[in-house]
Design an enzyme around this catalytic site. Structure first.
Site, PDB file in Angstrom:
ATOM      1  N   SER A 133       0.614  -1.540   0.100  1.00 42.67           N
ATOM      2  CA  SER A 133      -0.123   0.046  -0.263  1.00 42.67           C
ATOM      3  C   SER A 133       0.857   1.551  -0.027  1.00 42.67           C
ATOM      4  O   SER A 133       1.943   1.548   0.592  1.00 42.67           O
ATOM      5  CB  SER A 133      -0.694   0.246   1.408  1.00 42.67           C
ATOM      6  OG  SER A 133      -1.459   1.169   1.510  1.00 42.67           O
ATOM      7  N   GLY A 134       0.769   1.866  -1.166  1.00 40.69           N
ATOM      8  CA  GLY A 134       1.630   3.281  -1.085  1.00 40.69           C
ATOM      9  C   GLY A 134       2.762   3.258  -1.491  1.00 40.69           C
ATOM     10  O   GLY A 134       3.104   4.553  -2.151  1.00 40.69           O
ATOM     11  N   SER A 142      -1.879  -7.882  -3.690  1.00 43.49           N
ATOM     12  CA  SER A 142      -2.053  -8.725  -3.947  1.00 43.49           C
ATOM     13  C   SER A 142      -0.871  -9.664  -3.158  1.00 43.49           C
ATOM     14  O   SER A 142      -0.271  -9.835  -4.298  1.00 43.49           O
ATOM     15  CB  SER A 142      -2.161  -9.508  -5.909  1.00 43.49           C
ATOM     16  OG  SER A 142      -1.191  -8.204  -6.124  1.00 43.49           O
TER      17      SER A 142
HETATM   18  P1  ADP Z   1      -0.986   2.251  -4.102  1.00 42.02           P
HETATM   19  O1  ADP Z   1      -1.627   2.169  -5.305  1.00 42.02           O
HETATM   20  O2  ADP Z   1      -0.032   1.488  -4.461  1.00 42.02           O
HETATM   21  O3  ADP Z   1      -1.272   1.956  -2.731  1.00 42.02           O
HETATM   22  P2  ADP Z   1      -0.728   5.433  -4.637  1.00 42.02           P
HETATM   23  O4  ADP Z   1      -0.633   4.886  -5.964  1.00 42.02           O
HETATM   24  O5  ADP Z   1      -1.838   5.131  -3.724  1.00 42.02           O
HETATM   25  O6  ADP Z   1      -0.366   4.053  -3.839  1.00 42.02           O
HETATM   26  O7  ADP Z   1       0.213   6.545  -3.912  1.00 42.02           O
HETATM   27  C1  ADP Z   1       2.061   6.916  -4.035  1.00 42.02           C
HETATM   28  C2  ADP Z   1       1.756   8.173  -3.295  1.00 42.02           C
HETATM   29  O8  ADP Z   1       3.852   8.348  -3.971  1.00 42.02           O
HETATM   30  C3  ADP Z   1       0.603   8.621  -4.389  1.00 42.02           C
HETATM   31  O9  ADP Z   1       1.154  10.216  -3.609  1.00 42.02           O
HETATM   32  C4  ADP Z   1       2.123   9.695  -5.222  1.00 42.02           C
HETATM   33  O10 ADP Z   1       2.145  11.088  -5.205  1.00 42.02           O
HETATM   34  C5  ADP Z   1       3.273   8.880  -4.580  1.00 42.02           C
HETATM   35  N1  ADP Z   1       4.717   9.169  -5.337  1.00 42.02           N
HETATM   36  C6  ADP Z   1       6.088   9.787  -5.211  1.00 42.02           C
HETATM   37  N2  ADP Z   1       6.695   9.299  -6.402  1.00 42.02           N
HETATM   38  C7  ADP Z   1       5.985   8.265  -7.134  1.00 42.02           C
HETATM   39  C8  ADP Z   1       6.587   7.504  -8.211  1.00 42.02           C
HETATM   40  N3  ADP Z   1       7.922   7.789  -8.442  1.00 42.02           N
HETATM   41  N4  ADP Z   1       5.394   6.999  -8.673  1.00 42.02           N
HETATM   42  C9  ADP Z   1       4.626   6.532  -7.829  1.00 42.02           C
HETATM   43  N5  ADP Z   1       4.064   7.174  -6.952  1.00 42.02           N
HETATM   44  C10 ADP Z   1       4.774   7.704  -6.357  1.00 42.02           C
END
Ligand code: ADP
Length: 201
Positions: free
Chosen positions: A40-41, A112
């Site tokens: 997550s994140g 996953s």
């Molecule tokens: P997930 O779907 O894996 O839970 P999210 O896409 O919801 O993750 O969150 C990722 C966070 O990380 C967002 O706030 C995004 O702006 C930040 N972020 C920083 N750098 C990147 C990067 N290179 N690629 C993707 N997200 C990034």
């Protein structure tokens, strides 16, 4: 509810004349499921969103299946128990396969966390259609971002079964593409994945 054995269910697969190949030809593309996995994140939803825009601009016919969205609809009767997680992934894989059969390129964004489930998804979708993309952002960085405040809650013991903290995340052993987003911009990350994806599309 116990599902009857196959032989008792009187089911027969009907082969249709408009095949998967014909549908793919009509859309002039190679239907694949681009399966993102990671904590997550880690960046999965952000990347899938940007990646789809890029594919869209290049005329590809795409569809996104994203964690919370699917859990609010198709899978709203499922929780986070082991059994429900398995069923969550199984349904997503079956939907992805149907969309691939229709000629569409599918991008999925789900933690996953279990190898067994990703293997099962690959089996359902078909190994030639399945592209595994591991967003390998380490937990320290995911927790620092804590986009949804979930790490804080999990550390406080308010979320049981949180992947990476109170439930395991099993890293892919040989993903087709891997990227750690730490210290990279979203654009750089998507550029990299897009360049690697070209050989599959
Ligand atoms: P997930 O779907 O894996 O839970 P999210 O896409 O919801 O993750 O969150 C990722 C966070 O990380 C967002 O706030 C995004 O702006 C930040 N972020 C920083 N750098 C990147 C990067 N290179 N690629 C993707 N997200 C990034």
């Amino acid at each position: 509810m116990e599902i009857a054995a196959k032989s008792e269910r009187n089911l027969t697969w009907h082969d249709m004349d408009i095949t998967r190949e014909v549908r793919a030809d009509r859309l002039e593309q190679q239907p694949k499921t681009i399966w993102l996995t990671g904590l997550s994140g880690a960046g999965k939803s952000t990347i899938v969103n940007e990646l789809e825009k890029r594919l869209f601009v290049y005329g590809k016919k795409t569809m996104v299946l994203d964690g919370d969205n699917v859990r609010m609809g198709l899978n709203k009767n499922l929780g986070f128990s082991e059994e429900d997680r398995v069923e969550n992934i199984r349904r997503i894989a079956e939907v992805s396969k149907l969309m691939n059969d229709a000629g569409i390129i599918v991008l999925t964004s789900f933690i996953s966390p279990f190898r067994k489930d990703r293997r099962n998804a690959k089996e359902i979708i078909g190994k030639d259609s399945f592209v595994e993309v591991y967003i390998s952002t380490p937990i320290e960085e995911c927790e620092r971002r804590d986009v949804k405040g979930l790490y804080k809650k999990a550390r406080a013991g308010k979320i049981s079964d949180f992947s990476g903290i109170s439930s395991p995340y099993e890293e892919p052993e040989s993903p087709d593409i891997e990227v750690d987003t730490t210290g990279r911009t979203i654009d750089e990350t998507v550029d990299y994945i897009y360049s690697e994806l070209k050989k599959y599309l």
